[in-house]
Design a protein around this motif. Sequence first.
Motif, PDB file in Angstrom:
ATOM      1  N   ASP A 273      34.031  34.151  29.358  1.00 55.36           N
ATOM      2  CA  ASP A 273      34.728  34.983  28.462  1.00 55.36           C
ATOM      3  C   ASP A 273      33.967  35.313  27.197  1.00 55.36           C
ATOM      4  O   ASP A 273      34.271  36.672  26.788  1.00 55.36           O
ATOM      5  N   SER A 274      33.081  34.703  26.561  1.00 54.14           N
ATOM      6  CA  SER A 274      32.574  35.168  25.499  1.00 54.14           C
ATOM      7  C   SER A 274      30.877  34.810  25.477  1.00 54.14           C
ATOM      8  O   SER A 274      30.356  33.932  24.877  1.00 54.14           O
ATOM      9  N   PRO A 275      30.388  35.487  26.513  1.00 50.82           N
ATOM     10  CA  PRO A 275      28.870  35.025  26.702  1.00 50.82           C
ATOM     11  C   PRO A 275      27.780  35.249  25.345  1.00 50.82           C
ATOM     12  O   PRO A 275      26.802  34.367  25.284  1.00 50.82           O
ATOM     13  N   ARG A 276      28.360  35.938  24.484  1.00 50.19           N
ATOM     14  CA  ARG A 276      27.353  36.135  23.210  1.00 50.19           C
ATOM     15  C   ARG A 276      27.731  35.048  22.273  1.00 50.19           C
ATOM     16  O   ARG A 276      27.158  34.838  21.119  1.00 50.19           O
ATOM     17  N   GLN A 277      28.722  34.129  22.601  1.00 48.92           N
ATOM     18  CA  GLN A 277      29.131  33.103  21.644  1.00 48.92           C
ATOM     19  C   GLN A 277      28.056  32.156  21.593  1.00 48.92           C
ATOM     20  O   GLN A 277      27.630  31.575  22.610  1.00 48.92           O
ATOM     21  N   ALA A 278      27.733  31.558  20.422  1.00 53.22           N
ATOM     22  CA  ALA A 278      26.507  30.407  20.381  1.00 53.22           C
ATOM     23  C   ALA A 278      27.334  29.146  20.984  1.00 53.22           C
ATOM     24  O   ALA A 278      28.448  29.052  21.056  1.00 53.22           O
ATOM     25  N   VAL A 279      26.373  28.301  21.633  1.00 56.80           N
ATOM     26  CA  VAL A 279      26.894  27.149  22.468  1.00 56.80           C
ATOM     27  C   VAL A 279      27.592  26.244  21.403  1.00 56.80           C
ATOM     28  O   VAL A 279      28.677  25.669  21.609  1.00 56.80           O
ATOM     29  N   HIS A 280      27.041  25.987  20.280  1.00 54.05           N
ATOM     30  CA  HIS A 280      27.621  25.151  19.249  1.00 54.05           C
ATOM     31  C   HIS A 280      29.015  25.509  18.827  1.00 54.05           C
ATOM     32  O   HIS A 280      29.744  24.867  18.409  1.00 54.05           O
ATOM     33  N   THR A 281      28.984  26.937  18.834  1.00 57.70           N
ATOM     34  CA  THR A 281      30.398  27.266  18.331  1.00 57.70           C
ATOM     35  C   THR A 281      31.313  27.143  19.228  1.00 57.70           C
ATOM     36  O   THR A 281      32.489  26.779  18.888  1.00 57.70           O
TER      37      THR A 281
END
Length: 393
Positions: A273-281
């Motif tokens: 859904d949100s590939p640019r989101q940081a993993v920890h976020t």
Amino acid sequence: MRQKLDCLIVGAGAAGMMCAIEAARRGRSVLLVDHAQAPGEKIRISGGGRCNFTNLRTAPENFLSANPRFCISALRRYTQRDFIALVERHGIAYHEKTLGQLFCDDSSKQIVEMLTTELREAGARLELSTSVESVVRLGSGFRVGLSSGTVEAASLVIASGGKSIPKMGATGFAYDIAERFGIKVIPTRPGLVPLTFDPDTLERLKPLSGISVEAEVACGKTRFAEGLLFTHRGLSGPSILQISSYWRDGEEIRVDLARGGDAAEMLLKAKSDSPRQAVHTALSGILPKRLAAAIAEETGTLRPLGDTGDKALRVLGERVNRWRVKPAGSEGYRTAEVTLGGIDTGALDQKTMEAKAVPGLYFIGEAVDVTGWLGGYNFQWAWSSGWSAGQAV
């Protein structure tokens, strides 16, 4: 001056006061003594000052013992409903907090006052700041040297508790008496106690101190789903206190930090859904932000979701849902809420709590090898075992 009476009870805690009340109601001459300056000190500090005085769900399976069936008789003869009725007769307002746990709306002092009122009305005498200096078996009964004088009693009830919280005066007195009369004592250890880490693990997890999370913690086949707290010494919180009674040195515990949520599936969906989101976020959607960031750093997944392989996300999910850690130990009796082990139940009559080999000698409450879960169960054992002995002395 020598006193003669029917029953001497050592220990003015929950079990001792309940026993004294019941014995005095039956017309027995009863003296209750304690080395402390006030009765019911553990009651007073319990439940954050509001006393988790029983649990609606009390049942034999909520207790640990070398003989799990021993507690059945007492718990059935004097139930949580019986104690609740006593609380209600005294007009004490209470509420259910969670998982059947009952607390006073106001103060734990109300429970102490209720019991001391019952003692007084039943005719039992209470002597505080009084220590036991000697115990001698007579032909029928006991001669007990107290700091206030000598007492001869037909029945001697030991309600002095276990070793937990020594700063409040806890000692191994009950075990000393048992061994003096040839009664077996199951080795004791701290129960319902925070667990600690070795220096390396502690250094690694120190930044997490103060973080709390709803978790499921398991050891062997036993598991508890309640709150978990990272501390500057290791782990605490209800789930950890519960599992500590089952954990042994050298064993690992398994922790699901997401309690019911599949972290790997959540991360894979977030990646789509949100590939640019940081993993920890993304992970902070199911964990506190600081914990999410620490786990991402530990597993080396610091890039955006789209730049992180599915295998790495599954490894991260495994770390969240199935964290395995081996505690170095516990905080010990200093902070333990109860003492596991104690007087061997095989030596006691399960209906009366009397020592089979020593007529007239009784052991009740925490001193006995019966230990409840966190949540009011140990108080109920105190009420039930004290009541049972009070019907027999």
